[in-house]
Structure formats: C-alpha cells, structure tokens
Scaffold this active site. Structure first.
Site, PDB file in Angstrom:
ATOM      1  N   GLU A 192      40.141 -28.213 -51.877  1.00 43.44           N
ATOM      2  CA  GLU A 192      40.848 -28.276 -50.597  1.00 43.44           C
ATOM      3  C   GLU A 192      42.316 -28.623 -50.861  1.00 43.44           C
ATOM      4  O   GLU A 192      42.663 -29.143 -51.931  1.00 43.44           O
ATOM      5  CB  GLU A 192      40.253 -29.376 -49.709  1.00 43.44           C
ATOM      6  N   ASP A 203      34.207 -33.225 -47.454  1.00 40.21           N
ATOM      7  CA  ASP A 203      33.975 -31.795 -47.200  1.00 40.21           C
ATOM      8  C   ASP A 203      32.459 -31.531 -47.112  1.00 40.21           C
ATOM      9  O   ASP A 203      31.994 -30.854 -46.191  1.00 40.21           O
ATOM     10  CB  ASP A 203      34.618 -30.971 -48.330  1.00 40.21           C
ATOM     11  N   LYS A 207      30.054 -30.233 -43.789  1.00 38.15           N
ATOM     12  CA  LYS A 207      29.109 -29.110 -43.845  1.00 38.15           C
ATOM     13  C   LYS A 207      27.681 -29.590 -43.556  1.00 38.15           C
ATOM     14  O   LYS A 207      26.914 -28.916 -42.870  1.00 38.15           O
ATOM     15  CB  LYS A 207      29.189 -28.441 -45.214  1.00 38.15           C
ATOM     16  N   GLY A 304      35.654 -18.872 -51.597  1.00 37.92           N
ATOM     17  CA  GLY A 304      36.371 -17.739 -52.176  1.00 37.92           C
ATOM     18  C   GLY A 304      36.570 -16.633 -51.161  1.00 37.92           C
ATOM     19  O   GLY A 304      35.874 -16.553 -50.145  1.00 37.92           O
TER      20      GLY A 304
HETATM   21  P1  NAP Z   1      44.749 -20.500 -45.886  1.00 40.61           P
HETATM   22  O1  NAP Z   1      44.738 -19.659 -47.110  1.00 40.61           O
HETATM   23  O2  NAP Z   1      45.564 -21.736 -45.862  1.00 40.61           O
HETATM   24  O3  NAP Z   1      45.227 -19.562 -44.682  1.00 40.61           O
HETATM   25  C1  NAP Z   1      45.532 -20.044 -43.413  1.00 40.61           C
HETATM   26  C2  NAP Z   1      46.181 -18.935 -42.625  1.00 40.61           C
HETATM   27  O4  NAP Z   1      46.380 -19.383 -41.295  1.00 40.61           O
HETATM   28  C3  NAP Z   1      47.540 -18.505 -43.140  1.00 40.61           C
HETATM   29  O5  NAP Z   1      47.657 -17.102 -43.070  1.00 40.61           O
HETATM   30  C4  NAP Z   1      48.549 -19.145 -42.177  1.00 40.61           C
HETATM   31  O6  NAP Z   1      49.700 -18.356 -41.934  1.00 40.61           O
HETATM   32  C5  NAP Z   1      47.742 -19.180 -40.903  1.00 40.61           C
HETATM   33  N1  NAP Z   1      48.111 -20.306 -40.054  1.00 40.61           N
HETATM   34  C6  NAP Z   1      47.858 -21.628 -40.274  1.00 40.61           C
HETATM   35  N2  NAP Z   1      48.330 -22.361 -39.261  1.00 40.61           N
HETATM   36  C7  NAP Z   1      48.895 -21.507 -38.400  1.00 40.61           C
HETATM   37  C8  NAP Z   1      49.555 -21.645 -37.156  1.00 40.61           C
HETATM   38  N3  NAP Z   1      49.743 -22.845 -36.588  1.00 40.61           N
HETATM   39  N4  NAP Z   1      49.995 -20.531 -36.522  1.00 40.61           N
HETATM   40  C9  NAP Z   1      49.814 -19.330 -37.075  1.00 40.61           C
HETATM   41  N5  NAP Z   1      49.186 -19.114 -38.243  1.00 40.61           N
HETATM   42  C10 NAP Z   1      48.738 -20.186 -38.894  1.00 40.61           C
HETATM   43  O7  NAP Z   1      43.271 -20.919 -45.474  1.00 40.61           O
HETATM   44  P2  NAP Z   1      41.880 -20.275 -45.977  1.00 40.61           P
HETATM   45  O8  NAP Z   1      41.541 -20.786 -47.321  1.00 40.61           O
HETATM   46  O9  NAP Z   1      41.891 -18.823 -45.720  1.00 40.61           O
HETATM   47  O10 NAP Z   1      40.867 -21.023 -44.974  1.00 40.61           O
HETATM   48  C11 NAP Z   1      40.769 -20.658 -43.632  1.00 40.61           C
HETATM   49  C12 NAP Z   1      39.579 -21.359 -42.989  1.00 40.61           C
HETATM   50  O11 NAP Z   1      38.393 -20.958 -43.656  1.00 40.61           O
HETATM   51  C13 NAP Z   1      39.604 -22.882 -43.091  1.00 40.61           C
HETATM   52  O12 NAP Z   1      39.028 -23.427 -41.935  1.00 40.61           O
HETATM   53  C14 NAP Z   1      38.728 -23.168 -44.308  1.00 40.61           C
HETATM   54  O13 NAP Z   1      38.140 -24.456 -44.261  1.00 40.61           O
HETATM   55  C15 NAP Z   1      37.685 -22.100 -44.137  1.00 40.61           C
HETATM   56  N6  NAP Z   1      36.993 -21.728 -45.369  1.00 40.61           N
HETATM   57  C16 NAP Z   1      37.722 -21.375 -46.451  1.00 40.61           C
HETATM   58  C17 NAP Z   1      37.058 -21.006 -47.611  1.00 40.61           C
HETATM   59  C18 NAP Z   1      37.817 -20.582 -48.835  1.00 40.61           C
HETATM   60  O14 NAP Z   1      37.182 -20.270 -49.843  1.00 40.61           O
HETATM   61  N7  NAP Z   1      39.155 -20.507 -48.799  1.00 40.61           N
HETATM   62  C19 NAP Z   1      35.654 -21.011 -47.653  1.00 40.61           C
HETATM   63  C20 NAP Z   1      34.941 -21.366 -46.500  1.00 40.61           C
HETATM   64  C21 NAP Z   1      35.629 -21.723 -45.360  1.00 40.61           C
HETATM   65  P3  NAP Z   1      50.814 -18.036 -43.067  1.00 40.61           P
HETATM   66  O15 NAP Z   1      50.073 -17.207 -44.080  1.00 40.61           O
HETATM   67  O16 NAP Z   1      51.883 -17.285 -42.407  1.00 40.61           O
HETATM   68  O17 NAP Z   1      51.216 -19.370 -43.605  1.00 40.61           O
HETATM   69  N1  HSE Z   2      36.745 -27.050 -51.189  1.00 39.53           N
HETATM   70  C1  HSE Z   2      35.542 -26.392 -50.787  1.00 39.53           C
HETATM   71  C2  HSE Z   2      34.548 -26.431 -51.943  1.00 39.53           C
HETATM   72  C3  HSE Z   2      35.861 -24.958 -50.386  1.00 39.53           C
HETATM   73  O1  HSE Z   2      34.955 -26.807 -53.054  1.00 39.53           O
HETATM   74  O2  HSE Z   2      33.382 -26.147 -51.736  1.00 39.53           O
HETATM   75  C4  HSE Z   2      34.770 -24.298 -49.583  1.00 39.53           C
HETATM   76  O3  HSE Z   2      34.540 -24.940 -48.359  1.00 39.53           O
END
Ligand code: NAP
Ligand code: HSE
Length: 431
Positions: A192, A203, A207, A304
């Site tokens: 994170e 985290d 979940k 991912g």
């Molecule tokens: P991220 O890479 O940080 O992307 C966030 C996106 O949201 C960016 O495109 C950002 O815009 C946009 N954003 C954030 N705040 C904003 C605002 N106030 N107004 C407009 N746009 C905004 O996040 P992520 O890893 O994709 O995760 C997204 C969600 O999925 C989270 O809730 C996370 O917990 C969940 N999740 C992630 C994963 C993972 O593997 N990454 C797995 C399971 C769940 P900009 O690009 O312009 O900055």
């Molecule tokens: N930080 C989280 C993990 C990402 O390591 O599982 C997926 O929610």
C-alpha cells in the site's frame, strides 16, 4: 432484436483502471457476448489529464470533472477505482442514489461504509458490487454469496495480504530480514502507499471485515477485528516454526463460535500439512469451512493490474445482466442478522512462546508452576543455550487467551525471566 449498448463511466485510471481498459480492449467482443450487451467505456475521471497512461485512449475519454460521469444520463454503470473514503465515497453514494450501478475495488470504503452504500443502493434501486475489494483476482465474495449460499459458514482462514505473505516467504526461504523483504515488496508494487497498513495487519483486517460480514450475515467493521501485524516476527521464530513443523503466516480468521463471532488478524504457526502453509509469495488464499460443502480453498493472485481488473470487469458484466433483466439490487445487503462478537480474551488457541531466562536449576520448574496456576497446560518445551541465558520455547495446549496473558504477566515478574520474546498463536490444526 438489436443489441443494447451499456455505457460505463470510470472513476480513476491508475493500476486497476489501466487493467480494466486493457481487459475491455483485449476481450471486448467475448465479454459483450457473455454479458448479453455491448459494454462501452464512455468517460474516465482522473486528476491529471497530461499524464502518460501507456494506453491508446480515444480523444475526449478523460475528464477531471466527476459531473461528466455522475450527471450523464447515458451512463448506467460506474466503476470506482480511485481509492480512499473521501471523494470516492461521495461519488459512489451519488451514483447509487441516482440509480447507477457501482462496481468498486475499494476495500477501505466497503469495509467502513457498507451500511451507507447498501442503503444508497436500495434507495436508487441499483447494484453495489465489490468482488475486487478482497483478494484481487480470486473469486471469493461471489462464492460466499452465491455458490456457498446453501451452507452455514463455520470458519474462514485467509492469507489476504500479499505484501506480508511475500515478506514472510522471503524471510522463511532466503533468511531475509523484515525490512529488506518489505523494501522488495514495495519496489515490486505490492505494498500500500503507506505500507504500515500491510505490515500492521490493517489491510487484512479491512478485507476480513468484508468477508466476515457476508459469511455471518452480520455487519462487521474493521474496528471489530482484533489485529496484530508481523513486525514482531523474528528470524528466531521462523527457525523454531520450521523445527516444530510449522510455517508462519499472517492469518485473517473469522469463525462462528458458541460465544459469538471471533474475528482476528495475526501471525500464526500453521502446520506444514495445511493447504495455507503452501501459499507463498504474493499469492492469497481463503480456506472456507461450511456445513454442507465442507472444506473449500480459493487461491490466486490477490492484487495487481490484470487480476484485479478481472474481478472488476466480471462485476461490470453482472451489473449489465441485471440491467438487461431489470434486476439491479438483486444482491442487496446480506447483513440481516446481528450476531455478537466474541471478546478476544475468551478465544481459545494454542500458543508458541519464546522466553529468555536465567540458566539456573529450578527455573523451568518455577515457570511451569506459574503456567499451571493460570490453567495453561504445556504440550512441548525445548530449552537452548543463548549466550549466558537459556532460551525456553513452549507450545501450549488450547487455552483461553485471557489466562495465557495473565500467565505471561506473572512469568514476566519472575526475577529469573529476562524477556518474554515472542507470543504467536498456533492455528489450523483442527481444519
Ligand atoms: P492508483 O494507482 O493510485 O490509481 C488511482 C487513480 O484514481 C488515479 O488514476 C488517480 O488519478 C485517480 N484519482 C485519485 N483521486 C482522485 C480524485 N480526487 N479525482 C480524480 N481522480 C482521482 O490506485 P490503484 O492501485 O489502481 O487502486 C485503486 C483502488 O483499487 C483502491 O481502492 C485499491 O485499494 C483497490 N485495489 C487495488 C489493487 C491493486 O493491486 N492495485 C488490488 C485490489 C484493490 P491520476 O492518475 O490522474 O493521479
Ligand atoms: N497491499 C495489498 C496487498 C494490495 O499486499 O495485498 C491488495 O489489496
């Protein structure tokens, strides 16, 4: 009959949002066929229009104005992959109340604001779907709600944080220190933004709150989960675990007991023969025990870009089907019971304990007496030399946690005891 085209808006285009775009582009015609309608991404909200997204995006797709999505009468489904509980919550509530179905990957929002989200969905007659919020690409919410719906769930044991599983695996297999393994997990993009949420167990607690709420039909929030992270796990503990035939895992546990629902996240000694002991690296798994199906395990990539997008897009396809058959809201709130939580002190476990004590005659007998006086029965005791001290490693029989903690307070007060170095529960022996 001509095929319907369903327009979708997306909030966020980071890791998960990019994966959604790639998956829709790669498998579009197949998805349309399976869902029964065309799925078109019409608008995507970002903060920064000029950032290179590494994607070929149609002109005009991106916007910085949420109203372009939330007030567009053509958009029937909103994907939220922004993260956080600020603007994301505000936009999602607005979308749901206006009758748009929402698909989200946001565990922080769903675990903390589930009640409001389901109330807004009921008000708007819409769907709130969140398969991606727990264990990324692994189907677990849909199996709990649908495939196992005929069962009473007895317990869940999950490895649902990839970062900590990666760290513990590297510590176990390569002998890495915790800090070094965490650095690797961060540079690989698993952790994170604030990795404290991973290593302190928060985290996983978020979940687990989502899974337990569904499994036991009772609203459980992250604050209800007793949490311990992995920061106190040492190389010595890992070596002793191996010696005794266990692997240390950060387990998320939810169990229905006679005294209420027991929900907790903590490191645990898991027997090497248990299926969860073999889950390594960033992989996640949830081991479910239910009254009819028995034991089931759901295993795969818990985070991912593409695994998480897989869960998001499948939810979008479900939302499309509900729109086609006029059934949005089909999967409403499942928290129709209000079961009590079991106080952590009343939970019974076996424990692994590591004590540093003076190496003198009578020390072991004095410590054993204190354990006995507090109702703690010992299953195994090993003593090793550690400099001019002795290291005493104990595995207890099952004992009420409050009794064990009192024994440790009393033992810590003995002049011959230098340190209670580790206290780790032993789990997974009954299932
Ligand atoms: P991220 O890479 O940080 O992307 C966030 C996106 O949201 C960016 O495109 C950002 O815009 C946009 N954003 C954030 N705040 C904003 C605002 N106030 N107004 C407009 N746009 C905004 O996040 P992520 O890893 O994709 O995760 C997204 C969600 O999925 C989270 O809730 C996370 O917990 C969940 N999740 C992630 C994963 C993972 O593997 N990454 C797995 C399971 C769940 P900009 O690009 O312009 O900055
Ligand atoms: N930080 C989280 C993990 C990402 O390591 O599982 C997926 O929610």
């Amino acid at each position: 009959m001509s095929r319907r085209e369903i327009k979708v808006g997306m909030l966020g285009l980071g890791t998960v949002g990019r994966g959604v775009c790639r998956l829709l582009a790669a498998n579009g015609p197949l998805l349309d066929q399976r869902a029964g309608a065309g799925i078109t991404l019409k608008k995507v909200l970002v903060r920064d229009l000029s950032r290179d997204r590494g994607l070929a995006l149609p002109p005009g797709l991106l916007t910085t104005n949420a109203g372009d999505i939330l007030s567009d009468p053509e958009i029937e489904i909103v994907i939220e992959v922004m993260g956080g509980t600020g603007s994301a919550l505000e936009y999602v509530l607005s979308a749901l109340r206006s009758g748009r179905s929402v698909v989200t990957a946001n565990k922080d929002m769903v675990s903390t604001h589930g009640r409001e989200l389901f109330a807004a969905a009921a008000e708007g007659g819409s769907d709130i779907l969140f398969e991606a919020s727990v264990a990324g690409g692994i189907p677990i919410i849909t199996p709990l709600k649908e495939s196992l719906a005929a069962n009473r769930i007895l317990s869940l044991h999950g490895i649902i944080n990839g970062t900590t599983n990666y760290i513990l695996t590297r510590m176990t297999r390569e002998g890495l220190g915790l800090a070094e393994a965490l650095r690797e997990a961060r540079s690989a993009g698993y952790a994170e933004a604030d990795p404290a949420a991973d290593v302190e167990g928060l985290d996983a607690a978020r979940k687990l709150a989502i899974l337990a709420s569904i499994a036991f039909n009772t609203r459980i929030v992250p604050q209800d989960v007793a949490v311990e992270g992995i920061m106190s796990v040492t190389a010595e503990d890992i070596a002793y675990a191996r010696e005794f035939g266990f692997t240390i895992k950060l387990l998320a546990i939810a169990r229905e007991t006679a005294g209420g629902i027991d929900v907790r996240v903590h490191p645990a000694f898991v027997p090497d023969g248990h299926p969860l002991a073999a889950v390594s690296g960033v992989f996640n798994a949830v081991f479910v025990v239910s009254d009819a199906a028995g034991e089931s395990m759901f295993y795969g990539r818990g985070a991912g870009e593409m695994p998480t997008a897989s869960a998001v897009v499948a939810d979008v396809m479900d939302a499309v089907r509900h729109l086609l058959y006029r059934a949005p809201g089909l999967f409403g709130c499942t928290c129709f019971e209000n079961k009590p939580l079991k106080p952590p002190g009343l939970v019974e476990s076996r424990f692994y304990l590591r004590l540093k004590v003076a190496d003198r005659p009578g020390v072991l007998a004095a410590i054993a007496r204190v354990f006995g006086d507090n109702g703690v029965s010992l299953a195994q005791v090993v003593q090793k030399q550690a400099g001019d001290l002795a290291e005493l490693v104990v595995i207890s029989h099952r004992v009420r946690e409050a009794w064990l903690r009192q024994a440790l307070v009393d033992i810590g007060g003995l002049p011959v005891v230098r340190e209670v170095a580790s206290v780790i529960r032993v789990e997974g022996e009954d299932h």
